[in-house]
Scaffold this motif. Structure first.
Motif, PDB file in Angstrom:
ATOM      1  N   ILE A 160      25.928  22.862  52.894  1.00  0.00           N
ATOM      2  CA  ILE A 160      27.036  23.722  52.498  1.00  0.00           C
ATOM      3  C   ILE A 160      27.228  24.773  53.582  1.00  0.00           C
ATOM      4  CG2 ILE A 160      27.854  25.396  50.803  1.00  0.00           C
ATOM      5  CD1 ILE A 160      26.322  23.875  48.674  1.00  0.00           C
ATOM      6  N   THR A 161      28.427  24.830  54.147  1.00  0.00           N
ATOM      7  CA  THR A 161      28.669  25.753  55.253  1.00  0.00           C
ATOM      8  C   THR A 161      29.408  27.009  54.805  1.00  0.00           C
ATOM      9  OG1 THR A 161      30.660  24.472  55.821  1.00  0.00           O
ATOM     10  CG2 THR A 161      28.611  23.944  57.003  1.00  0.00           C
ATOM     11  N   ALA A 179      24.703  30.081  55.776  1.00  0.00           N
ATOM     12  CA  ALA A 179      24.715  29.212  56.945  1.00  0.00           C
ATOM     13  C   ALA A 179      24.721  30.046  58.228  1.00  0.00           C
ATOM     14  CB  ALA A 179      25.933  28.302  56.903  1.00  0.00           C
ATOM     15  N   PRO A 180      24.138  29.540  59.303  1.00  0.00           N
ATOM     16  CA  PRO A 180      24.115  30.277  60.576  1.00  0.00           C
ATOM     17  C   PRO A 180      25.519  30.608  61.071  1.00  0.00           C
ATOM     18  CG  PRO A 180      22.631  28.390  60.653  1.00  0.00           C
ATOM     19  CD  PRO A 180      23.427  28.252  59.395  1.00  0.00           C
ATOM     20  N   SER A 186      33.127  33.746  61.153  1.00  0.00           N
ATOM     21  CA  SER A 186      32.464  35.030  60.898  1.00  0.00           C
ATOM     22  C   SER A 186      33.409  35.948  60.141  1.00  0.00           C
ATOM     23  CB  SER A 186      32.022  35.667  62.217  1.00  0.00           C
ATOM     24  OG  SER A 186      31.062  34.864  62.853  1.00  0.00           O
ATOM     25  N   GLY A 187      33.414  35.815  58.829  1.00  0.00           N
ATOM     26  CA  GLY A 187      34.278  36.634  57.994  1.00  0.00           C
ATOM     27  C   GLY A 187      33.935  38.109  58.108  1.00  0.00           C
ATOM     28  N   ILE A 188      34.929  38.968  57.970  1.00  0.00           N
ATOM     29  CA  ILE A 188      34.708  40.411  58.091  1.00  0.00           C
ATOM     30  C   ILE A 188      33.762  40.894  56.995  1.00  0.00           C
ATOM     31  CG2 ILE A 188      35.791  42.679  58.122  1.00  0.00           C
ATOM     32  CD1 ILE A 188      36.469  40.779  60.519  1.00  0.00           C
ATOM     33  N   GLU A 206      19.478  32.977  57.803  1.00  0.00           N
ATOM     34  CA  GLU A 206      20.646  32.192  58.193  1.00  0.00           C
ATOM     35  C   GLU A 206      20.219  30.734  58.297  1.00  0.00           C
ATOM     36  OE1 GLU A 206      23.709  33.641  60.785  1.00  0.00           O
ATOM     37  OE2 GLU A 206      22.684  35.570  60.986  1.00  0.00           O
ATOM     38  N   ILE A 207      20.159  30.112  57.135  1.00  0.00           N
ATOM     39  CA  ILE A 207      19.717  28.722  57.004  1.00  0.00           C
ATOM     40  C   ILE A 207      20.741  27.983  56.144  1.00  0.00           C
ATOM     41  CG2 ILE A 207      17.916  27.196  56.109  1.00  0.00           C
ATOM     42  CD1 ILE A 207      15.945  29.521  56.439  1.00  0.00           C
TER      43      ILE A 207
END
Length: 261
Positions: A160-161, A179-180, A186-188, A206-207
């Motif tokens: 799942i990303t 997720a990494p 990269s949402g604010i 961050e996995i």
């Protein structure tokens, strides 16, 4: 998709709404800001990300010069104090900005959480804020059919990303998983959540979470500019309890950040 109101920003000027071109076109570069009480929230963060996307796409960042002052004028001209504002740059490098129809989660959604679905899909440009029309359409059709609020994207190895219009986090044993950064947009608000975790000493890993593991977590939540931090009540058939101390801290800290804006 079209802007609403009576005026827009187009190529460095405030223009009548009649001058707009369609937005929400495939591969369009865009940013979606939330204006609250007449103020664009986290404006500099959005503009910095937009500049990064433009540079990576080979587009001169001067296309958005003077955008801050123009946004101030746009808010005044349209008399909008609580609405989403979208900045769009199409393949012809036409820059437009204006207000779009806006719906926000209800108090009940924040209190009870929202249902989500799993969608086999990936964002082809995860680091760039680019509109992927087909993926968004597939997600919307799934949400309509399954009566869910959001679709969580799963890649070809069952990880799942992110969501179709959000980032997603999981909580287990007071630690936060997501997720990494290299795999997602990269949402604010995502970056603000990471900042809060570091500030409050909340372990952040961050996995990527495997689809088969979602039932082992205590809680999950979504983040985006319009929804902020929104609890998930279920992913498919997996249900989560509402109460979670870590999530409560994160939600409270986000609201403090918004008030400071």
């Amino acid at each position: 998709m079209y802007y609403i109101g009576n005026s827009i920003i187009k190529n460095g000027k405030v223009e009548p709404l009649s001058e707009q071109e369609p937005i929400g076109i495939d591969n369009e570069i865009y940013e979606l800001l939330r204006v609250q009480n007449g103020k664009p929230i986290f404006l500099q963060d959005h503009l910095n990300r937009l500049r990064q996307t433009l540079l990576a796409s080979g587009i001169d960042t001067n296309i958005i010069s003077n955008i801050e002052q123009l946004i101030d004028w746009l808010i005044i001209c349209n008399q909008q104090s609580n609405c989403n504002l979208r900045i769009s740059i199409n393949s012809k490098q036409t820059m437009q900005a204006g207000f779009v129809p806006s719906e926000y989660p209800t108090k009940q959604m924040y209190d009870k959480g929202v249902k989500t679905s799993i969608l086999d899909a990936i964002r082809t440009t995860p680091k760039l804020k680019i509109y992927h029309a087909q993926m968004r359409q597939e997600a919307l059709e799934q949400q309509t059919y399954e009566q869910t609020y959001e679709s969580l994207l799963v890649n070809d190895i069952n990880q799942i990303t992110e969501g179709s219009r959000s980032n997603v986090f999981f909580i287990k044993d007071n630690s936060v998983y997501t997720a990494p950064s290299r795999m997602v947009l990269s949402g604010i608000i995502r970056e603000k959540v990471i900042e809060i975790c570091n500030k409050k000493g909340i372990p952040l890993l961050e996995i990527p979470v495997d689809e088969t593991e979602i039932g082992s977590f205590d809680k999950a939540f979504l983040t985006s500019t319009p929804m902020r931090v929104l609890p998930i009540s279920s992913i498919g058939n997996v249900e989560y309890k509402m109460e979670n101390k870590v999530l409560a801290i994160i939600m409270d800290e986000i609201e403090k950040m918004v008030q400071q804006q």
